[in-house]
Each structure stands twice: as structure tokens, then as C-alpha cells.
Design an enzyme around this catalytic site. Structure first.
Site, PDB file in Angstrom:
ATOM      1  N   LEU A  33     -46.448  30.362  33.919  1.00  0.00           N
ATOM      2  CA  LEU A  33     -46.877  30.931  32.634  1.00  0.00           C
ATOM      3  C   LEU A  33     -46.496  32.411  32.526  1.00  0.00           C
ATOM      4  O   LEU A  33     -47.343  33.293  32.402  1.00  0.00           O
ATOM      5  CB  LEU A  33     -48.377  30.731  32.394  1.00  0.00           C
ATOM      6  CG  LEU A  33     -48.840  29.286  32.187  1.00  0.00           C
ATOM      7  CD1 LEU A  33     -50.330  29.242  31.888  1.00  0.00           C
ATOM      8  CD2 LEU A  33     -48.042  28.605  31.071  1.00  0.00           C
ATOM      9  N   ILE A  62     -43.146  29.073  41.593  1.00  0.00           N
ATOM     10  CA  ILE A  62     -42.289  28.294  42.499  1.00  0.00           C
ATOM     11  C   ILE A  62     -41.929  29.069  43.763  1.00  0.00           C
ATOM     12  O   ILE A  62     -41.395  28.485  44.709  1.00  0.00           O
ATOM     13  CB  ILE A  62     -41.002  27.786  41.810  1.00  0.00           C
ATOM     14  CG1 ILE A  62     -40.171  28.950  41.250  1.00  0.00           C
ATOM     15  CG2 ILE A  62     -41.326  26.760  40.740  1.00  0.00           C
ATOM     16  CD1 ILE A  62     -38.777  28.520  40.809  1.00  0.00           C
ATOM     17  N   GLU A 113     -35.959  32.238  35.054  1.00  0.00           N
ATOM     18  CA  GLU A 113     -35.768  33.334  34.108  1.00  0.00           C
ATOM     19  C   GLU A 113     -34.432  33.072  33.423  1.00  0.00           C
ATOM     20  O   GLU A 113     -33.437  32.790  34.084  1.00  0.00           O
ATOM     21  CB  GLU A 113     -35.736  34.678  34.837  1.00  0.00           C
ATOM     22  CG  GLU A 113     -37.049  35.061  35.505  1.00  0.00           C
ATOM     23  CD  GLU A 113     -38.100  35.493  34.495  1.00  0.00           C
ATOM     24  OE1 GLU A 113     -37.744  35.760  33.330  1.00  0.00           O
ATOM     25  OE2 GLU A 113     -39.283  35.559  34.878  1.00  0.00           O
ATOM     26  N   ASP A 164     -24.325  26.088  31.223  1.00  0.00           N
ATOM     27  CA  ASP A 164     -22.864  26.155  31.198  1.00  0.00           C
ATOM     28  C   ASP A 164     -22.347  27.566  31.477  1.00  0.00           C
ATOM     29  O   ASP A 164     -21.153  27.758  31.730  1.00  0.00           O
ATOM     30  CB  ASP A 164     -22.316  25.647  29.861  1.00  0.00           C
ATOM     31  CG  ASP A 164     -22.754  26.468  28.655  1.00  0.00           C
ATOM     32  OD1 ASP A 164     -23.581  27.395  28.807  1.00  0.00           O
ATOM     33  OD2 ASP A 164     -22.278  26.169  27.533  1.00  0.00           O
ATOM     34  N   GLU A 165     -23.242  28.556  31.465  1.00  0.00           N
ATOM     35  CA  GLU A 165     -22.800  29.939  31.697  1.00  0.00           C
ATOM     36  C   GLU A 165     -22.272  30.159  33.113  1.00  0.00           C
ATOM     37  O   GLU A 165     -21.571  31.144  33.370  1.00  0.00           O
ATOM     38  CB  GLU A 165     -23.928  30.915  31.377  1.00  0.00           C
ATOM     39  CG  GLU A 165     -24.321  30.906  29.908  1.00  0.00           C
ATOM     40  CD  GLU A 165     -25.240  32.046  29.528  1.00  0.00           C
ATOM     41  OE1 GLU A 165     -25.076  33.147  30.081  1.00  0.00           O
ATOM     42  OE2 GLU A 165     -26.124  31.828  28.681  1.00  0.00           O
ATOM     43  N   TYR A 192     -27.730  36.844  35.186  1.00  0.00           N
ATOM     44  CA  TYR A 192     -28.394  35.559  34.920  1.00  0.00           C
ATOM     45  C   TYR A 192     -27.529  34.393  35.381  1.00  0.00           C
ATOM     46  O   TYR A 192     -27.973  33.532  36.160  1.00  0.00           O
ATOM     47  CB  TYR A 192     -28.714  35.417  33.431  1.00  0.00           C
ATOM     48  CG  TYR A 192     -28.992  33.991  33.033  1.00  0.00           C
ATOM     49  CD1 TYR A 192     -30.083  33.300  33.561  1.00  0.00           C
ATOM     50  CD2 TYR A 192     -28.149  33.310  32.154  1.00  0.00           C
ATOM     51  CE1 TYR A 192     -30.327  31.974  33.223  1.00  0.00           C
ATOM     52  CE2 TYR A 192     -28.385  31.991  31.805  1.00  0.00           C
ATOM     53  CZ  TYR A 192     -29.474  31.327  32.344  1.00  0.00           C
ATOM     54  OH  TYR A 192     -29.709  30.017  32.010  1.00  0.00           O
TER      55      TYR A 192
END
Length: 346
Positions: A40, A65, A89, A140-141, A165
Site C-alpha cells: 500500500l 515484498i 515501482e 516492454d520498456e 525504471y
């Protein structure tokens, strides 16, 4: 909480945009059970799950996690038959300024989850162990930039991530494949194009444009707006992900896309046109929604084009998107118009 003969699925990041769509799909359209594990963060919202929150086949655990002890407890308590790993993220702009959070969650968190899943899987009875699946949901990045070509990303496209990222997600993908190869953990990876739909956190392009336009605020478009993305309606993606975890082949990768290539400027102009139709009473001082479009300095390392070839999942699993970009975007705009409280909270 498991129904006889049905799966008990652990979904990480199930309060996020895509994760909540997956949870809703499973509870509303199958007889499987779901354990939603979510930290959260700012982008997680349990309001997205109010329709199914009281269902006896649904359970929620607020867990990070990266907390191995809590992961071990959840595996021991709920004894899942499969893991769908969406906790991450995911906003490129935030990663540029706060890369450490992305390294921690997307790489270290995936490692911790893999190790918890492996420890649990190794003590399962042989028939359960063979049926277990670890499905890692990625982007797909990781493939980088298709600038200057008419090519599409396929499952064999080499990785060339451009941002903190996408690099963190690429690392996570490699970890999952390594755990499958080294430890035989039955794993599958899927890589998706840009998702959109109702309930998306407003840092992303489409909800940001809708909400800004309705408030009479500028619609910031990076550079000249010529960057191309393939758009996938989130509910179509949720269906695809469920098919992958239940029908996909261990060790395989599946690309999931909508075959809806649009420039960012096209997307923003389409939103403006829909708002002219669906919300003609504009904020004070706004003659046309398009007048709010403002071109701003481009993002560092901004990839020019992403486009996904989804032929494999269509051929092997029979998945097809049900929404066109136009029908999905209309549903999305209408949802934000119908949910004024959510707009204010955003």
C-alpha cells in the site's frame, strides 16, 4: 480458502492499477481464490477492490515484498498454487529522481519473493510442485527504443533498457529466468505495453490529462509529443495475465500488447475530443480543451517508440484484446466523469 480443484493464487501488488484489475478478474470470472499481498504505497488503493473485498475467496495482506519473514508467513499460511508478481515501482519520472526505491522494490524485492517462493515450492508434494507457477509481470520498456524502424518487440528482442525504471525491471526479469534455469522454479515472464483504463493513478499520462483538463489546468506534453506507445486496456491485460499463469508454458515469455500505436500528442488530442463530447461544460476561461495543451521540456532518455508483437500469445493461448483504443478510452474518460469523489482524491 481454496475451493476443491481450484487454484489459490498469490497476487503481489494487487492494490495497484493492473494488480487490482487482475484480482477483480479472478474473483468475478473464475472460481479461484486470491491472496492480495500489497505494501500500500501511494499508488495502491483498496477502493479499487470494494466490489470483491467481502468475497470469501479473497484475502488481503499488507506486506512489503522485501520482508522475507512476512513472505514466508504468507506462503505457509495460504499455501498458494501460483504467484502472480506485479508489485513494483513503475513510474519512469519518479525513477529518474528516486532510483533507489526502484532498485529496492523491483530488484531486491523480486529476489526476496523468488527465494520465499522457492523455499515454499521445494517442500510441496511432488504433484503440487509440478503444477506450481511463478508468473512475473514486466514491461516492454526493457527492450529499449524502436526509434527509426517499423519493427515490433518480440519475445526474442535483446534487452536494452534506457531508464532506471526499465533497467530495474530488466534485472528482475533476468532473476526470474535464472531461478527457473538454476533451481527449476516453474516460472513464466510476460512483458506488456502501456496500460490504461479506469482507476489508474493520475501520475500516468491518460488520467493526468483527463483530470487536468476537467480542472482547467495545463496538459503537459513532453517535447513535441511525437513519442509512440502501444496502448492496452487494463481489463484486456488482466485476462491475458490469467491465461498466462493458468495455460502458459514454463520457461516461456509472452508479449502482451493492444496493437494500438499512438503518439502521445494523438492520445492527448483524442482525450480532448472525448471531453468536448462528454463534458461540454468546461472550467471557467477554457474555450477548447485542446487549448490547454502545453509542450514542456522532454524527459531525459525518453524513448521514441515502443510497439509490441503479441502474435505469440494470440497463437499459443488464443488471447485477443476486446477493446479498441477508442472504445477503451471512452470507457476510461466516462469513468472519471462518473467518479467525482475519486477525481477529488486523486
Amino acid at each position: 480458502m481454496q475451493t476443491e480443484g481450484k487454484k489459490n493464487i498469490l497476487v503481489t501488488g494487487g492494490a495497484g492499477f493492473i494488480g487490482s484489475a487482475v484480482v477483480r478478474h479472478i474473483i468475478q470470472n473464475t472460481r479461484d481464490s486470491v491472496v492480495n499481498l500489497d505494501k500500500l504505497t501511494y499508488a495502491g488503493n483498496l477502493e479499487s477492490l470494494t466490489d470483491i473485498a467481502d468475497n470469501p475467496r479473497y484475502a488481503f495482506e499488507q506486506v512489503d515484498i522485501c520482508d522475507r519473514a512476512e513472505l514466508d508467513r504468507v506462503f505457509a499460511q495460504y499455501r498458494p498454487d501460483a504467484v502472480m508478481h506485479l508489485a513494483a515501482e513503475s513510474h519512469v519520472d519518479r525513477a529518474i529522481g528516486s532510483a533507489g526505491e526502484f532498485i529496492r522494490t523491483n530488484i531486491v524485492g523480486t529476489f526476496d519473493l523468488l527465494e520465499a517462493a522457492r523455499a515454499y515450492w521445494q517442500q510441496m508434494p511432488s504433484e503440487k510442485r509440478e503444477a506450481f507457477r511463478f508468473h512475473h509481470i514486466s514491461t516492454d520498456e526493457v527492450y529499449g527504443d524502436l526509434h527509426g524502424t517499423d519493427d515490433l518487440f518480440t519475445e526474442t528482442t535483446p534487452y536494452a533498457p534506457s531508464s532506471p525504471y526499465s533497467a530495474s525491471k530488466a534485472a528482475a526479469d533476468h532473476l526470474v529466468r535464472a531461478w527457473q534455469r538454476t533451481y527449476r522454479l516453474p516460472s513464466i515472464v510476460s512483458n506488456c505495453s502501456n496500460n490504461y483504463g479506469p482507476r489508474q493513478f493520475p501520475e500516468k499520462l491518460i488520467p493526468l490529462m483527463i483530470l487536468n483538463a476537467l480542472s482547467g489546468k495545463p496538459l503537459p506534453v513532453y517535447g513535441d509529443g511525437a513519442q509512440i506507445r502501444d496502448w492496452l486496456f487494463v481489463e484486456d491485460h488482466a485476462r491475458a495475465l490469467y491465461q498466462v499463469v493458468t495455460e502458459g508454458v514454463v520457461g516461456e515469455t509472452y508479449n502482451i500488447g493492444g496493437h494500438n500505436e499512438k503518439t502521445n500528442l494523438e492520445v492527448v488530442k483524442t482525450i480532448c475530443a472525448l471531453l468536448e463530447e462528454l463534458a461540454p461544460e468546461k472550467p471557467a476561461g477554457v474555450a477548447r480543451y485542446e487549448d490547454l495543451i502545453t509542450f514542456v521540456q522532454d524527459r531525459p532518455g525518453h524513448d521514441a517508440r515502443y510497439a509490441v508483437d503479441a502474435a505469440k500469445i494470440r497463437r499459443d493461448l488464443g488471447w485477443l484484446p476486446l477493446e479498441t483504443f477508442e472504445s477503451g478510452l471512452r470507457k476510461t474518460v466516462q469513468w472519471y466523469l462518473d467518479n467525482k469523489t475519486r477525481r477529488q482524491n486523486a
